[in-house]
Design a protein around this motif. Structure first.
Motif, mmCIF file in Angstrom:
data_model
loop_
_atom_site.group_PDB
_atom_site.id
_atom_site.type_symbol
_atom_site.label_atom_id
_atom_site.label_comp_id
_atom_site.label_asym_id
_atom_site.label_seq_id
_atom_site.Cartn_x
_atom_site.Cartn_y
_atom_site.Cartn_z
ATOM 1 N N ASP A 15 0.795 -1.220 0.000
ATOM 2 C CA ASP A 15 0.000 0.000 0.000
ATOM 3 C C ASP A 15 0.834 1.279 0.000
ATOM 4 O O ASP A 15 0.383 2.307 -0.494
ATOM 5 C CB ASP A 15 -0.977 0.001 1.177
ATOM 6 N N TYR A 16 2.060 1.250 0.484
ATOM 7 C CA TYR A 16 2.858 2.482 0.493
ATOM 8 C C TYR A 16 3.416 2.814 -0.902
ATOM 9 O O TYR A 16 3.911 3.904 -1.117
ATOM 10 C CB TYR A 16 3.988 2.432 1.541
ATOM 11 N N ASN A 17 3.321 1.906 -1.887
ATOM 12 C CA ASN A 17 3.729 2.178 -3.269
ATOM 13 C C ASN A 17 2.523 2.409 -4.184
ATOM 14 O O ASN A 17 2.658 2.380 -5.397
ATOM 15 C CB ASN A 17 4.547 1.000 -3.834
ATOM 16 N N TYR A 18 1.357 2.671 -3.579
ATOM 17 C CA TYR A 18 0.132 2.818 -4.371
ATOM 18 C C TYR A 18 0.253 3.942 -5.395
ATOM 19 O O TYR A 18 -0.062 3.765 -6.572
ATOM 20 C CB TYR A 18 -1.065 3.058 -3.436
ATOM 21 N N GLU A 19 0.698 5.133 -4.990
ATOM 22 C CA GLU A 19 0.796 6.275 -5.897
ATOM 23 C C GLU A 19 1.799 5.989 -7.021
ATOM 24 O O GLU A 19 1.550 6.314 -8.181
ATOM 25 C CB GLU A 19 1.210 7.540 -5.137
ATOM 26 N N GLU A 20 2.914 5.382 -6.689
ATOM 27 C CA GLU A 20 3.919 5.073 -7.712
ATOM 28 C C GLU A 20 3.400 4.009 -8.678
ATOM 29 O O GLU A 20 3.605 4.104 -9.885
ATOM 30 C CB GLU A 20 5.216 4.597 -7.051
ATOM 31 N N LEU A 22 0.234 3.466 -9.424
ATOM 32 C CA LEU A 22 -0.790 4.111 -10.226
ATOM 33 C C LEU A 22 -0.153 4.970 -11.321
ATOM 34 O O LEU A 22 -0.585 4.958 -12.481
ATOM 35 C CB LEU A 22 -1.697 4.957 -9.329
ATOM 36 N N SER A 23 0.892 5.681 -10.969
ATOM 37 C CA SER A 23 1.605 6.504 -11.948
ATOM 38 C C SER A 23 2.230 5.621 -13.036
ATOM 39 O O SER A 23 2.187 5.970 -14.232
ATOM 40 C CB SER A 23 2.690 7.316 -11.239
#
Length: 93
Positions: A15-20, A22-23
């Motif tokens: 979950d801590y790599n969600y933004e990366e 998604l990008s």
């Protein structure tokens, strides 16, 4: 063209790599829609020479076809007698 391009988008499940992640998926989606138009890299002079050679070959073929075509006998031209003009006919009489 005759080439294929492969792209591998790596994402992680945490979950801590969600933004990366998604990008990365957005970038992969945009990259998938890129369409290339391949073009042959050649010197313009070489292209012109190739075009001229093609035209010479085409013209030679036309000449060969005309030479091989059977010749048709020419029909003699028959001249139609001219009709006298009304004013000229009276002067001759």
């Amino acid at each position: 063209g005759n080439t294929k391009t492969v792209m591998c988008a790596c994402i992680g499940p945490v979950d801590y790599n969600y933004e990366e992640s998604l990008s990365t998926l957005r970038y992969a989606y945009r990259a998938k829609s890129i369409k290339n138009k391949p073009k042959i890299n050649e010197d313009p002079k070489d292209a012109m020479i190739r075009d001229f050679q093609d035209e010479i070959a085409r013209l030679r073929n036309q000449l060969q076809e005309r030479a091989n075509r059977p010749k048709e006998p020419k029909q003699p031209k028959v001249k139609a007698p001219k009709a006298p003009v009304e004013g000229q006919a009276q002067e001759a009489e």
